[in-house]
Design a protein around this motif. Structure first.
Motif, PDB file in Angstrom:
ATOM      1  N   GLY A   1       3.139  -9.942  -2.357  1.00 35.53           N
ATOM      2  CA  GLY A   1       2.509 -10.888  -1.297  1.00 35.53           C
ATOM      3  C   GLY A   1       1.076 -11.236  -1.915  1.00 35.53           C
ATOM      4  N   ALA A   2       0.588 -12.707  -1.401  1.00 37.07           N
ATOM      5  CA  ALA A   2      -0.446 -13.260  -1.584  1.00 37.07           C
ATOM      6  C   ALA A   2      -1.745 -12.301  -0.803  1.00 37.07           C
ATOM      7  CB  ALA A   2      -0.551 -14.697  -1.244  1.00 37.07           C
ATOM      8  N   SER A   3      -1.372 -11.568   0.273  1.00 37.94           N
ATOM      9  CA  SER A   3      -2.176 -10.876   0.921  1.00 37.94           C
ATOM     10  C   SER A   3      -2.488  -9.431   0.265  1.00 37.94           C
ATOM     11  CB  SER A   3      -1.987 -11.149   2.383  1.00 37.94           C
ATOM     12  OG  SER A   3      -2.072 -12.364   2.701  1.00 37.94           O
ATOM     13  N   ASP A   4      -1.608  -9.150  -0.349  1.00 38.25           N
ATOM     14  CA  ASP A   4      -1.545  -7.674  -0.722  1.00 38.25           C
ATOM     15  C   ASP A   4      -2.454  -7.340  -1.841  1.00 38.25           C
ATOM     16  OD1 ASP A   4       0.885  -8.206   0.649  1.00 38.25           O
ATOM     17  OD2 ASP A   4       2.263  -7.505  -0.639  1.00 38.25           O
ATOM     18  N   VAL A   5      -3.568  -7.072  -1.529  1.00 39.14           N
ATOM     19  CA  VAL A   5      -4.724  -7.030  -2.557  1.00 39.14           C
ATOM     20  C   VAL A   5      -5.300  -5.553  -2.693  1.00 39.14           C
ATOM     21  CG1 VAL A   5      -5.503  -9.368  -1.919  1.00 39.14           C
ATOM     22  CG2 VAL A   5      -6.448  -7.337  -0.668  1.00 39.14           C
ATOM     23  N   TYR A   6      -4.534  -4.727  -2.096  1.00 38.15           N
ATOM     24  CA  TYR A   6      -5.205  -3.164  -2.098  1.00 38.15           C
ATOM     25  C   TYR A   6      -3.972  -2.234  -2.295  1.00 38.15           C
ATOM     26  CZ  TYR A   6      -7.187   1.176  -0.947  1.00 38.15           C
ATOM     27  OH  TYR A   6      -7.780   2.464  -1.099  1.00 38.15           O
ATOM     28  N   PRO A   7      -3.981  -1.463  -3.219  1.00 41.17           N
ATOM     29  CA  PRO A   7      -5.462  -1.258  -4.201  1.00 41.17           C
ATOM     30  C   PRO A   7      -5.365  -2.478  -5.153  1.00 41.17           C
ATOM     31  CG  PRO A   7      -3.778   0.050  -4.983  1.00 41.17           C
ATOM     32  CD  PRO A   7      -2.824  -0.337  -3.580  1.00 41.17           C
ATOM     33  N   ASP A   8      -6.527  -2.184  -6.064  1.00 35.14           N
ATOM     34  CA  ASP A   8      -6.775  -3.326  -6.901  1.00 35.14           C
ATOM     35  C   ASP A   8      -5.322  -3.585  -7.768  1.00 35.14           C
ATOM     36  OD1 ASP A   8      -9.344  -3.364  -5.837  1.00 35.14           O
ATOM     37  OD2 ASP A   8     -10.263  -2.327  -7.654  1.00 35.14           O
ATOM     38  N   ALA A   9      -4.836  -2.481  -8.237  1.00 35.30           N
ATOM     39  CA  ALA A   9      -3.691  -2.878  -9.238  1.00 35.30           C
ATOM     40  C   ALA A   9      -2.564  -3.750  -8.538  1.00 35.30           C
ATOM     41  CB  ALA A   9      -3.049  -1.353  -9.638  1.00 35.30           C
ATOM     42  N   ALA A  10      -2.665  -3.913  -7.232  1.00 33.51           N
ATOM     43  CA  ALA A  10      -1.630  -4.685  -6.424  1.00 33.51           C
ATOM     44  C   ALA A  10      -1.888  -6.316  -6.916  1.00 33.51           C
ATOM     45  CB  ALA A  10      -1.564  -4.407  -5.207  1.00 33.51           C
ATOM     46  N   GLN A  11      -2.996  -6.501  -7.163  1.00 28.98           N
ATOM     47  CA  GLN A  11      -3.614  -7.885  -7.752  1.00 28.98           C
ATOM     48  C   GLN A  11      -3.042  -8.282  -9.005  1.00 28.98           C
ATOM     49  OE1 GLN A  11      -7.825  -8.278  -6.801  1.00 28.98           O
ATOM     50  NE2 GLN A  11      -7.529  -6.799  -5.283  1.00 28.98           N
TER      51      GLN A  11
ATOM     52  N   LEU B   1       2.686   6.323  -2.525  1.00 30.15           N
ATOM     53  CA  LEU B   1       3.857   6.958  -2.896  1.00 30.15           C
ATOM     54  C   LEU B   1       3.978   7.262  -4.605  1.00 30.15           C
ATOM     55  CD1 LEU B   1       6.330   5.714  -0.299  1.00 30.15           C
ATOM     56  CD2 LEU B   1       5.424   7.841  -0.199  1.00 30.15           C
ATOM     57  N   GLY B   2       3.142   6.670  -5.072  1.00 24.38           N
ATOM     58  CA  GLY B   2       2.986   6.854  -6.639  1.00 24.38           C
ATOM     59  C   GLY B   2       4.163   5.910  -7.394  1.00 24.38           C
ATOM     60  N   VAL B   3       4.713   4.753  -6.744  1.00 23.20           N
ATOM     61  CA  VAL B   3       5.612   4.084  -7.370  1.00 23.20           C
ATOM     62  C   VAL B   3       4.926   2.822  -7.751  1.00 23.20           C
ATOM     63  CG1 VAL B   3       8.070   3.539  -7.408  1.00 23.20           C
ATOM     64  CG2 VAL B   3       7.265   5.471  -6.117  1.00 23.20           C
ATOM     65  N   GLY B   4       3.776   2.533  -7.900  1.00 21.18           N
ATOM     66  CA  GLY B   4       3.028   1.341  -7.908  1.00 21.18           C
ATOM     67  C   GLY B   4       3.439   0.440  -9.320  1.00 21.18           C
ATOM     68  N   GLN B   5       3.633   1.261 -10.196  1.00 21.56           N
ATOM     69  CA  GLN B   5       4.082   1.031 -11.552  1.00 21.56           C
ATOM     70  C   GLN B   5       5.255   0.169 -11.741  1.00 21.56           C
ATOM     71  OE1 GLN B   5       3.065   4.517 -13.404  1.00 21.56           O
ATOM     72  NE2 GLN B   5       1.593   3.762 -14.679  1.00 21.56           N
ATOM     73  N   GLN B   6       6.148   0.373 -10.658  1.00 20.74           N
ATOM     74  CA  GLN B   6       7.682  -0.353 -10.649  1.00 20.74           C
ATOM     75  C   GLN B   6       7.541  -1.438  -9.761  1.00 20.74           C
ATOM     76  OE1 GLN B   6       7.556   3.353 -10.974  1.00 20.74           O
ATOM     77  NE2 GLN B   6       8.424   2.567 -12.866  1.00 20.74           N
ATOM     78  N   VAL B   7       6.160  -1.879  -9.353  1.00 22.09           N
ATOM     79  CA  VAL B   7       5.973  -3.254  -8.629  1.00 22.09           C
ATOM     80  C   VAL B   7       6.179  -4.338  -9.256  1.00 22.09           C
ATOM     81  CG1 VAL B   7       4.911  -4.462  -7.065  1.00 22.09           C
ATOM     82  CG2 VAL B   7       5.125  -1.987  -6.471  1.00 22.09           C
TER      83      VAL B   7
ATOM     84  N   GLU C   1       0.990  -1.253   0.054  1.00 24.03           N
ATOM     85  CA  GLU C   1       0.148  -0.038  -0.038  1.00 24.03           C
ATOM     86  C   GLU C   1       0.834   1.268  -0.002  1.00 24.03           C
ATOM     87  OE1 GLU C   1      -2.966   0.086   3.018  1.00 24.03           O
ATOM     88  OE2 GLU C   1      -3.688  -1.959   2.676  1.00 24.03           O
ATOM     89  N   TRP C   2       1.936   1.262   0.788  1.00 24.47           N
ATOM     90  CA  TRP C   2       2.717   2.428   0.970  1.00 24.47           C
ATOM     91  C   TRP C   2       3.477   2.907  -0.514  1.00 24.47           C
ATOM     92  CZ3 TRP C   2       3.077   6.613   3.156  1.00 24.47           C
ATOM     93  CH2 TRP C   2       3.030   6.650   4.607  1.00 24.47           C
ATOM     94  N   VAL C   3       3.811   1.663  -1.160  1.00 23.64           N
ATOM     95  CA  VAL C   3       4.589   1.817  -2.435  1.00 23.64           C
ATOM     96  C   VAL C   3       3.500   2.618  -3.375  1.00 23.64           C
ATOM     97  CG1 VAL C   3       5.858   0.815  -4.503  1.00 23.64           C
ATOM     98  CG2 VAL C   3       6.404  -0.027  -2.333  1.00 23.64           C
ATOM     99  N   PHE C   4       2.212   2.131  -3.530  1.00 27.73           N
ATOM    100  CA  PHE C   4       1.368   2.603  -4.350  1.00 27.73           C
ATOM    101  C   PHE C   4       0.958   4.126  -3.901  1.00 27.73           C
ATOM    102  CE2 PHE C   4       1.010  -1.629  -5.870  1.00 27.73           C
ATOM    103  CZ  PHE C   4       0.561  -1.719  -7.179  1.00 27.73           C
TER     104      PHE C   4
END
Length: 361
Positions: free
Chosen positions: A111-121, A101-107, A96-99
């Motif tokens: 983890g299996a439980s990392d379901v937020y935000p939707d893009a993390a799935q 902070l605006g860097v979610g596109q670099q993920v 959640e922190w990475v997203f």
């Protein structure tokens, strides 16, 4: 025969034109349209998925600040040589922190439980926060890995360090630690300005809750239910847990305090076994006997197991002594989304919800 030639030519030309139009249509047609009708003929081409689109990173990242050395959440000094472009984050709050902070596109993995935000799935999973898989992580070729601190994570960190992969560990004990975690991640990801702005906003919300808590005449006793599969020994949180720190920050008193803990006994992980009034089950979970709840009834019960369908009405319908507990009789049984009580940006929402429950708002 000659009189028919113009007609034949016209028909052939029309067919060629229709064929060309059909070809052009399928080249430029919208990706979502799957059925076409031309001259009464219905065509249903096999739908294809459009290629993924890549949008620009929504924040300005400071590549000039690298190389940089970061102190992670457990006090380790970790060198990061260049602005991270391939990030693996394992843990709901960390992702959640990475997203945020605006860097979610670099993920590239989480983890299996990392379901937020939707893009993390939409990224590959590499185990979960308790059991990160070092081999799966390394296969994604990350230049930065962020893990929740535990024994397995430390083993993974050691393995990744052997491959030259920088790894940060975090384990915030309370809401202040969550804000500090965000600041450190902001530095590590090259977005310190964004992290500082988020940190200030979060601190303002914490201060607002503290101001309300300061006006309380007493702290109500709060039982946070994790699992009541065994109604005679429901599980709650230990005093050293993150949730207990949130209850304290929100103005409550956690049901189990440090002096109330009994020493673990053989078989204590078996909830059907005879338990002391208060029994340690794991580092962050404690089983409390129903007789203890009767002798020391909580003022408020908060249902951390609401995510698996437990409701206030279900608690009211429990047999025997449950119906006589003050919190049940007084209607002070509240469900909460336990995802808001993971250490991460949304834990501020959880803190504010807890405060409203404790204040009866």
């Amino acid at each position: 025969m000659k009189s028919r030639e113009p007609l034949i030519v016209a028909v052939v030309a029309a067919l060629l034109f229709a064929s060309a139009a059909l070809i052009v249509y399928f080249i430029v047609r919208p990706a979502h349209q799957a059925t076409v009708t031309i001259s009464g003929l219905e065509l249903s081409p096999t739908p294809t998925n459009p290629p993924p689109t890549i949008t620009p990173t929504p924040v300005t990242r400071d590549a000039a600040s690298f190389p940089i050395t970061i102190t992670d959440g457990v006090g380790r000094r970790v060198a990061i040589n260049a602005l991270p472009q391939r990030i693996v984050s394992v843990g709901p709050g960390l992702t959640e922190w990475v997203f945020d902070l605006g860097v979610g596109q670099q993920v590239v993995g989480n983890g299996a439980s990392d379901v937020y935000p939707d893009a993390a799935q939409n990224v590959p999973q590499v185990g979960d926060e308790r059991n990160p898989d070092a081999d799966k992580i390394a296969a994604l070729k990350p230049d930065l890995v962020i893990l929740s601190d535990n024994a397995t994570a430390r083993d993974a960190m050691t393995a990744l360090a052997g491959k030259g992969i920088a790894t940060l560990l975090f384990a915030p004990a309370d809401i202040t630690g969550v804000i500090a975690e965000g600041q450190a991640l902001g530095q590590a990801l090259g977005v310190s300005a964004t992290a500082n702005a988020l940190g200030r906003a979060m601190q303002n919300r914490v201060d607002a809750v503290r101001a309300k808590v300061g006006g309380q005449s007493k702290r109500p006793l709060v039982f946070y239910e994790v699992d009541a599969s065994n109604l005679d020994a429901p599980l709650t949180v230990a005093p050293n847990s993150f949730v207990a720190s949130m209850i304290l920050a929100a103005g409550g008193s956690n049901y189990v305090n440090a002096t109330a803990l009994a020493q673990p006994t053989p078989g204590s992980d078996n909830l059907d076994a005879a338990l002391a009034p208060t029994q340690v089950i794991s580092g962050s979970l404690v089983a409390v006997s129903l007789s203890d709840l009767q002798q020391r009834p909580p003022d408020i019960i908060i249902l951390g197991d609401a995510s698996v369908g437990i409701t206030a009405d279900e608690v009211k319908s429990r047999p025997g002594a449950w119906q006589n507990l003050a919190a049940v009789k007084n209607g002070k049984v509240y469900p909460i989304d336990d995802a808001l009580l993971h250490p991460g940006p949304r834990s501020l929402d959880g803190l504010e919800q807890l405060n409203r429950m404790i204040n009866g708002e």
